[in-house]
Design a protein around this motif. Sequence first.
Motif, PDB file in Angstrom:
ATOM      1  N   MET A   1       0.855  -1.167   0.000  1.00 37.34           N
ATOM      2  CA  MET A   1       0.000   0.000   0.000  1.00 37.34           C
ATOM      3  C   MET A   1       0.900   1.229   0.000  1.00 37.34           C
ATOM      4  O   MET A   1       1.892   1.284   0.726  1.00 37.34           O
ATOM      5  CB  MET A   1      -0.892  -0.019   1.240  1.00 37.34           C
ATOM      6  N   THR A   2       0.555   2.181  -0.822  1.00 36.23           N
ATOM      7  CA  THR A   2       1.338   3.402  -0.930  1.00 36.23           C
ATOM      8  C   THR A   2       0.427   4.623  -0.763  1.00 36.23           C
ATOM      9  O   THR A   2      -0.795   4.503  -0.807  1.00 36.23           O
ATOM     10  CB  THR A   2       2.016   3.516  -2.309  1.00 36.23           C
ATOM     11  N   HIS A   3       1.056   5.744  -0.648  1.00 31.70           N
ATOM     12  CA  HIS A   3       0.291   6.990  -0.674  1.00 31.70           C
ATOM     13  C   HIS A   3      -0.161   7.234  -2.106  1.00 31.70           C
ATOM     14  O   HIS A   3       0.374   6.672  -3.063  1.00 31.70           O
ATOM     15  CB  HIS A   3       1.144   8.135  -0.128  1.00 31.70           C
ATOM     16  N   ASP A   4      -1.156   8.055  -2.258  1.00 32.34           N
ATOM     17  CA  ASP A   4      -1.849   8.253  -3.531  1.00 32.34           C
ATOM     18  C   ASP A   4      -0.967   8.780  -4.658  1.00 32.34           C
ATOM     19  O   ASP A   4      -1.277   8.591  -5.821  1.00 32.34           O
ATOM     20  CB  ASP A   4      -3.033   9.195  -3.291  1.00 32.34           C
ATOM     21  N   VAL A   6       2.045   7.819  -5.539  1.00 38.03           N
ATOM     22  CA  VAL A   6       3.003   6.837  -6.066  1.00 38.03           C
ATOM     23  C   VAL A   6       2.407   6.195  -7.314  1.00 38.03           C
ATOM     24  O   VAL A   6       1.343   5.586  -7.253  1.00 38.03           O
ATOM     25  CB  VAL A   6       3.328   5.767  -4.996  1.00 38.03           C
ATOM     26  N   PRO A   7       3.096   6.324  -8.465  1.00 42.79           N
ATOM     27  CA  PRO A   7       2.507   5.829  -9.708  1.00 42.79           C
ATOM     28  C   PRO A   7       2.542   4.309  -9.872  1.00 42.79           C
ATOM     29  O   PRO A   7       1.668   3.733 -10.506  1.00 42.79           O
ATOM     30  CB  PRO A   7       3.333   6.502 -10.803  1.00 42.79           C
ATOM     31  N   ASP A   8       3.557   3.647  -9.312  1.00 39.22           N
ATOM     32  CA  ASP A   8       3.684   2.202  -9.470  1.00 39.22           C
ATOM     33  C   ASP A   8       4.707   1.661  -8.468  1.00 39.22           C
ATOM     34  O   ASP A   8       5.365   2.432  -7.767  1.00 39.22           O
ATOM     35  CB  ASP A   8       4.093   1.836 -10.906  1.00 39.22           C
ATOM     36  N   ILE A   9       4.838   0.351  -8.416  1.00 35.15           N
ATOM     37  CA  ILE A   9       5.757  -0.271  -7.457  1.00 35.15           C
ATOM     38  C   ILE A   9       7.195   0.159  -7.715  1.00 35.15           C
ATOM     39  O   ILE A   9       7.957   0.398  -6.774  1.00 35.15           O
ATOM     40  CB  ILE A   9       5.638  -1.808  -7.495  1.00 35.15           C
ATOM     41  N   ALA A  10       7.572   0.283  -8.966  1.00 29.94           N
ATOM     42  CA  ALA A  10       8.944   0.659  -9.300  1.00 29.94           C
ATOM     43  C   ALA A  10       9.347   1.990  -8.671  1.00 29.94           C
ATOM     44  O   ALA A  10      10.522   2.213  -8.352  1.00 29.94           O
ATOM     45  CB  ALA A  10       9.122   0.715 -10.820  1.00 29.94           C
ATOM     46  N   LEU A  12       8.980   2.925  -5.815  1.00 27.24           N
ATOM     47  CA  LEU A  12       9.359   2.758  -4.412  1.00 27.24           C
ATOM     48  C   LEU A  12      10.857   2.513  -4.225  1.00 27.24           C
ATOM     49  O   LEU A  12      11.327   2.436  -3.097  1.00 27.24           O
ATOM     50  CB  LEU A  12       8.570   1.599  -3.784  1.00 27.24           C
ATOM     51  N   LYS A  13      11.599   2.409  -5.311  1.00 29.86           N
ATOM     52  CA  LYS A  13      13.039   2.174  -5.202  1.00 29.86           C
ATOM     53  C   LYS A  13      13.672   3.293  -4.372  1.00 29.86           C
ATOM     54  O   LYS A  13      13.465   4.474  -4.636  1.00 29.86           O
ATOM     55  CB  LYS A  13      13.678   2.107  -6.585  1.00 29.86           C
ATOM     56  N   GLY A  14      14.390   2.884  -3.314  1.00 29.73           N
ATOM     57  CA  GLY A  14      15.048   3.841  -2.438  1.00 29.73           C
ATOM     58  C   GLY A  14      14.177   4.378  -1.315  1.00 29.73           C
ATOM     59  O   GLY A  14      14.665   5.083  -0.440  1.00 29.73           O
ATOM     60  N   LYS A  15      12.900   4.067  -1.321  1.00 32.32           N
ATOM     61  CA  LYS A  15      11.972   4.565  -0.289  1.00 32.32           C
ATOM     62  C   LYS A  15      11.804   3.509   0.806  1.00 32.32           C
ATOM     63  O   LYS A  15      11.922   2.312   0.561  1.00 32.32           O
ATOM     64  CB  LYS A  15      10.616   4.875  -0.907  1.00 32.32           C
ATOM     65  N   PRO A  16      11.475   3.930   2.029  1.00 39.00           N
ATOM     66  CA  PRO A  16      11.246   2.962   3.102  1.00 39.00           C
ATOM     67  C   PRO A  16       9.979   2.140   2.863  1.00 39.00           C
ATOM     68  O   PRO A  16       8.952   2.684   2.446  1.00 39.00           O
ATOM     69  CB  PRO A  16      11.098   3.813   4.356  1.00 39.00           C
ATOM     70  N   ILE A  17      10.099   0.839   3.113  1.00 37.56           N
ATOM     71  CA  ILE A  17       8.969  -0.065   2.938  1.00 37.56           C
ATOM     72  C   ILE A  17       8.833  -0.896   4.211  1.00 37.56           C
ATOM     73  O   ILE A  17       9.774  -1.560   4.639  1.00 37.56           O
ATOM     74  CB  ILE A  17       9.159  -0.980   1.711  1.00 37.56           C
ATOM     75  N   LEU A  18       7.652  -0.838   4.816  1.00 34.92           N
ATOM     76  CA  LEU A  18       7.383  -1.578   6.039  1.00 34.92           C
ATOM     77  C   LEU A  18       6.958  -3.002   5.693  1.00 34.92           C
ATOM     78  O   LEU A  18       5.943  -3.192   5.014  1.00 34.92           O
ATOM     79  CB  LEU A  18       6.270  -0.909   6.847  1.00 34.92           C
ATOM     80  N   ILE A  19       7.754  -3.994   6.132  1.00 30.08           N
ATOM     81  CA  ILE A  19       7.405  -5.393   5.890  1.00 30.08           C
ATOM     82  C   ILE A  19       7.630  -6.210   7.164  1.00 30.08           C
ATOM     83  O   ILE A  19       8.473  -5.874   7.989  1.00 30.08           O
ATOM     84  CB  ILE A  19       8.194  -6.017   4.712  1.00 30.08           C
ATOM     85  N   LYS A  77      -5.809   9.054   1.273  1.00 30.14           N
ATOM     86  CA  LYS A  77      -5.938   8.423  -0.032  1.00 30.14           C
ATOM     87  C   LYS A  77      -4.716   7.540  -0.248  1.00 30.14           C
ATOM     88  O   LYS A  77      -3.583   7.965  -0.024  1.00 30.14           O
ATOM     89  CB  LYS A  77      -6.033   9.470  -1.133  1.00 30.14           C
ATOM     90  N   VAL A  78      -4.973   6.304  -0.669  1.00 31.98           N
ATOM     91  CA  VAL A  78      -3.886   5.348  -0.871  1.00 31.98           C
ATOM     92  C   VAL A  78      -4.056   4.643  -2.206  1.00 31.98           C
ATOM     93  O   VAL A  78      -5.118   4.690  -2.825  1.00 31.98           O
ATOM     94  CB  VAL A  78      -3.841   4.294   0.266  1.00 31.98           C
ATOM     95  N   LYS A  79      -2.985   3.989  -2.609  1.00 28.73           N
ATOM     96  CA  LYS A  79      -3.022   3.070  -3.746  1.00 28.73           C
ATOM     97  C   LYS A  79      -2.585   1.714  -3.227  1.00 28.73           C
ATOM     98  O   LYS A  79      -1.803   1.621  -2.275  1.00 28.73           O
ATOM     99  CB  LYS A  79      -2.088   3.525  -4.863  1.00 28.73           C
ATOM    100  N   PHE A  80      -3.094   0.692  -3.867  1.00 28.50           N
ATOM    101  CA  PHE A  80      -2.728  -0.665  -3.481  1.00 28.50           C
ATOM    102  C   PHE A  80      -2.280  -1.402  -4.723  1.00 28.50           C
ATOM    103  O   PHE A  80      -3.021  -1.483  -5.695  1.00 28.50           O
ATOM    104  CB  PHE A  80      -3.926  -1.366  -2.835  1.00 28.50           C
TER     105      PHE A  80
END
Length: 131
Positions: A1-4, A6-10, A12-19, A77-80
């Motif tokens: 899930m990203t903030h609104d 963010v255009p696509d998964i790609a 997210l490179k270099g951004k923090p990701i909670l897993i 607003k989010v994107k999934f």
Amino acid sequence: MTHDDVPDIAALKGKPILIAGSSRITFWPWLRAKYGFTDDQIRPYTFNLQPFFADKDVAQQGYPSSEPYQALQQNEKVKFFLLADGGYPPYGSTIVTTETMIAGIPMCGALREGIAEGWRDYIKNPAPGTP
């Protein structure tokens, strides 16, 4: 899930990701290989949306039902992005095993049969299993 924004998964490179810790050995290696992510992007997923709300650069794992719904309740607003859409082969809470293990450990075969029976019953009549 990203903030609104963010255009696509790609993106997210270099951004923090909670897993979650378990995700480090399931889908994270696939994300690293496919999108060039690095382990220094990983942050702990704590099953709490507050870190996501507090940092507009953060993305997080989640299910496409509860987390986006909770975000909407907070007017976020989010994107999934479904990993399956990007080509991730196993999906969700999968159980991966081998025929050898199924043959050698009777419980594995029984589990597989029980899951298959449950799905057959659900497809025939989903009402008892659907809230």
